[in-house]
Design a protein around this motif. Structure first.
Motif, PDB file in Angstrom:
ATOM      1  N   THR A  60       0.861  -1.184   0.000  1.00  0.00           N
ATOM      2  CA  THR A  60       0.000   0.000   0.000  1.00  0.00           C
ATOM      3  C   THR A  60       0.894   1.229   0.000  1.00  0.00           C
ATOM      4  N   PHE A  61       0.736   2.080  -0.999  1.00  0.00           N
ATOM      5  CA  PHE A  61       1.529   3.292  -1.125  1.00  0.00           C
ATOM      6  C   PHE A  61       0.701   4.488  -0.654  1.00  0.00           C
ATOM      7  N   PHE A  62       1.131   5.112   0.432  1.00  0.00           N
ATOM      8  CA  PHE A  62       0.499   6.347   0.884  1.00  0.00           C
ATOM      9  C   PHE A  62       1.219   7.509   0.195  1.00  0.00           C
ATOM     10  N   CYS A  63       0.555   8.053  -0.806  1.00  0.00           N
ATOM     11  CA  CYS A  63       1.197   9.019  -1.697  1.00  0.00           C
ATOM     12  C   CYS A  63       0.773  10.456  -1.401  1.00  0.00           C
ATOM     13  N   HIS A  92      -0.847  -2.968  -6.687  1.00  0.00           N
ATOM     14  CA  HIS A  92      -0.735  -2.330  -5.385  1.00  0.00           C
ATOM     15  C   HIS A  92      -1.845  -1.284  -5.210  1.00  0.00           C
ATOM     16  N   ALA A  93      -1.981  -0.771  -3.998  1.00  0.00           N
ATOM     17  CA  ALA A  93      -3.006   0.229  -3.700  1.00  0.00           C
ATOM     18  C   ALA A  93      -2.348   1.580  -3.452  1.00  0.00           C
ATOM     19  N   VAL A  94      -3.044   2.631  -3.846  1.00  0.00           N
ATOM     20  CA  VAL A  94      -2.571   4.006  -3.630  1.00  0.00           C
ATOM     21  C   VAL A  94      -3.550   4.697  -2.695  1.00  0.00           C
ATOM     22  N   GLU A  95      -3.047   5.192  -1.565  1.00  0.00           N
ATOM     23  CA  GLU A  95      -3.896   5.822  -0.563  1.00  0.00           C
ATOM     24  C   GLU A  95      -3.435   7.260  -0.297  1.00  0.00           C
ATOM     25  N   ASN A  96      -4.181   7.954   0.536  1.00  0.00           N
ATOM     26  CA  ASN A  96      -4.060   9.400   0.736  1.00  0.00           C
ATOM     27  C   ASN A  96      -3.082   9.735   1.863  1.00  0.00           C
ATOM     28  N   HIS A  97      -2.045  10.514   1.519  1.00  0.00           N
ATOM     29  CA  HIS A  97      -1.073  10.982   2.518  1.00  0.00           C
ATOM     30  C   HIS A  97      -1.015  12.511   2.512  1.00  0.00           C
ATOM     31  N   SER A  98      -2.153  13.127   2.178  1.00  0.00           N
ATOM     32  CA  SER A  98      -2.344  14.577   2.086  1.00  0.00           C
ATOM     33  C   SER A  98      -1.834  15.100   0.746  1.00  0.00           C
ATOM     34  N   GLN A  99      -2.240  16.311   0.422  1.00  0.00           N
ATOM     35  CA  GLN A  99      -1.867  16.894  -0.867  1.00  0.00           C
ATOM     36  C   GLN A  99      -0.441  17.428  -0.873  1.00  0.00           C
ATOM     37  N   PRO A 148      -8.853   7.044  -2.859  1.00  0.00           N
ATOM     38  CA  PRO A 148      -8.354   6.375  -1.652  1.00  0.00           C
ATOM     39  C   PRO A 148      -9.470   6.100  -0.649  1.00  0.00           C
ATOM     40  N   VAL A 149      -9.241   5.075   0.158  1.00  0.00           N
ATOM     41  CA  VAL A 149     -10.170   4.766   1.257  1.00  0.00           C
ATOM     42  C   VAL A 149      -9.459   4.817   2.615  1.00  0.00           C
ATOM     43  N   PHE A 150      -8.131   4.973   2.584  1.00  0.00           N
ATOM     44  CA  PHE A 150      -7.354   5.123   3.815  1.00  0.00           C
ATOM     45  C   PHE A 150      -6.578   6.429   3.782  1.00  0.00           C
ATOM     46  N   PHE A 151      -6.325   6.958   4.960  1.00  0.00           N
ATOM     47  CA  PHE A 151      -5.543   8.182   5.102  1.00  0.00           C
ATOM     48  C   PHE A 151      -4.485   7.977   6.166  1.00  0.00           C
ATOM     49  N   ARG A 152      -3.305   8.494   5.899  1.00  0.00           N
ATOM     50  CA  ARG A 152      -2.243   8.534   6.916  1.00  0.00           C
ATOM     51  C   ARG A 152      -1.772   9.974   7.045  1.00  0.00           C
ATOM     52  N   ALA A 153      -1.779  10.483   8.269  1.00  0.00           N
ATOM     53  CA  ALA A 153      -1.377  11.865   8.507  1.00  0.00           C
ATOM     54  C   ALA A 153       0.119  12.027   8.319  1.00  0.00           C
ATOM     55  N   PRO A 154       0.567  13.165   7.814  1.00  0.00           N
ATOM     56  CA  PRO A 154       2.008  13.418   7.725  1.00  0.00           C
ATOM     57  C   PRO A 154       2.676  13.229   9.083  1.00  0.00           C
ATOM     58  N   GLY A 184     -16.523  12.243   7.205  1.00  0.00           N
ATOM     59  CA  GLY A 184     -17.301  12.825   6.126  1.00  0.00           C
ATOM     60  C   GLY A 184     -16.829  12.404   4.750  1.00  0.00           C
ATOM     61  N   LEU A 185     -15.546  12.121   4.615  1.00  0.00           N
ATOM     62  CA  LEU A 185     -14.982  11.736   3.324  1.00  0.00           C
ATOM     63  C   LEU A 185     -14.938  10.228   3.115  1.00  0.00           C
ATOM     64  N   GLY A 186     -15.370   9.469   4.130  1.00  0.00           N
ATOM     65  CA  GLY A 186     -15.334   8.018   3.996  1.00  0.00           C
ATOM     66  C   GLY A 186     -13.950   7.433   4.092  1.00  0.00           C
ATOM     67  N   LEU A 187     -13.028   8.148   4.716  1.00  0.00           N
ATOM     68  CA  LEU A 187     -11.652   7.681   4.869  1.00  0.00           C
ATOM     69  C   LEU A 187     -11.434   7.116   6.265  1.00  0.00           C
ATOM     70  N   HIS A 188     -10.549   6.120   6.361  1.00  0.00           N
ATOM     71  CA  HIS A 188     -10.177   5.553   7.650  1.00  0.00           C
ATOM     72  C   HIS A 188      -8.715   5.837   7.903  1.00  0.00           C
ATOM     73  N   LEU A 189      -8.408   6.247   9.120  1.00  0.00           N
ATOM     74  CA  LEU A 189      -7.030   6.512   9.503  1.00  0.00           C
ATOM     75  C   LEU A 189      -6.274   5.197   9.673  1.00  0.00           C
ATOM     76  N   ALA A 190      -5.067   5.149   9.132  1.00  0.00           N
ATOM     77  CA  ALA A 190      -4.212   3.971   9.286  1.00  0.00           C
ATOM     78  C   ALA A 190      -2.832   4.419   9.726  1.00  0.00           C
ATOM     79  N   SER A 191      -2.314   3.805  10.768  1.00  0.00           N
ATOM     80  CA  SER A 191      -0.939   4.079  11.164  1.00  0.00           C
ATOM     81  C   SER A 191      -0.125   2.808  10.945  1.00  0.00           C
ATOM     82  N   TRP A 192       0.489   2.239  11.968  1.00  0.00           N
ATOM     83  CA  TRP A 192       1.355   1.093  11.754  1.00  0.00           C
ATOM     84  C   TRP A 192       1.572   0.350  13.071  1.00  0.00           C
TER      85      TRP A 192
END
Length: 270
Positions: free
Chosen positions: A106-109, A129-136, A169-175, A189-197
């Protein structure tokens, strides 16, 4: 719990609910007894410190749900998550390594990097592979943003990644994993789930691939979520990104232990 990708109702955690109660109680006490302001101020300050501490702990669930391990249904799987790319030099080499091991990641891009390197993102998806949200923009002040700024930043990445990767994306990881109490309502609201490690190798700092691998492999078990980086990757003395040798060692060890790899979407949906 709603499946990732589906908007859901935000419910305050006990910590957030307690902080709201402290603020309300402080205002009420000041209205009745203005001289009690030192106690009221102390309670408010303590609640803010608790919220700040929770936001500085990437694996905490005190501010909202946080995927730190895979669910039991994932079985003998681990998730390799790769942050801060895509990088035009490192990411293609990481993709070749994953192919050699028949592994999925999973690539948090970062949205701006996705826009700058669309062909690499297309290759990530094409290789399974999957591409997920790591902020703009991966701002250093991300955890200090208010709800409107957070929503703009995350929505921008959703749009960018969705356009180029073909799937939102369906997952988000904060910077840096840092956040504040405003983040979870935005994600809901955006349908995203937080993922850490579960464990990380600190491969943006350490130039020793063996050390990075040891950190990732120490106690490695089914359902772990591992964090490495294709962006901002530290270099070994020979100039090679440490993530390559470290990830190779991890994937070999995982196979020896009977652990398969899966994207977060596959592991959690399964």
């Amino acid at each position: 719990m709603n499946a990732p990708g589906t908007s859901r109702r935000w419910t305050p955690t006990p910590l957030i609910g307690g902080a709201v109660a402290v603020h309300a109680g402080a205002l009420a006490s000041l209205a009745v007894a203005p001289g009690a302001w030192p106690w009221a101020a102390g309670g408010v300050i303590a609640s803010h410190l608790a919220l700040t501490a929770a936001g500085l702990w990437p694996r905490s669930s005190l501010l909202g749900h946080n995927w730190t391990t895979l669910p039991e249904s994932a079985g003998a799987c681990i998730a390799i998550t790769i942050d801060d790319g895509p990088d035009p030099d490192v990411t293609p080499r990481v993709l070749d390594l994953l192919d050699a091991h028949r592994a999925r990641a999973t690539f948090f891009c970062i949205g701006e990097r996705v826009r700058a390197h669309p062909r690499i993102v297309e290759a990530i998806v094409a290789r399974g592979h999957a591409v997920e949200n790591h902020s703009q923009r991966h701002r250093h002040n991300f955890s200090l943003m208010g709800p409107r700024a957070l929503r703009r930043e995350i929505e921008a990445a959703q749009a960018t990644i969705g356009e180029i990767a073909g799937t939102r994306p369906v997952f988000f990881r904060a910077p840096a994993g840092l956040r504040n109490p405003f983040l979870e309502p935005v994600l809901c609201g955006l349908g995203l789930h937080l993922a850490s490690w579960t464990r990380r190798g600190f491969d943006t700092r350490a130039g020793d691939a063996a050390l990075v691998a040891r950190r990732l492999l120490n106690g490695l078990a089914a359902r772990d979520i591992l964090l490495v980086h294709d962006g901002h990757a530290a270099q070994a003395p020979d100039g090679a990104p440490v993530v390559l040798a470290a990830l190779d060692a991890v994937l070999r060890a995982a196979a020896d232990r009977g652990l398969a790899t899966a994207t977060l979407r596959e592991a959690i949906a399964g």
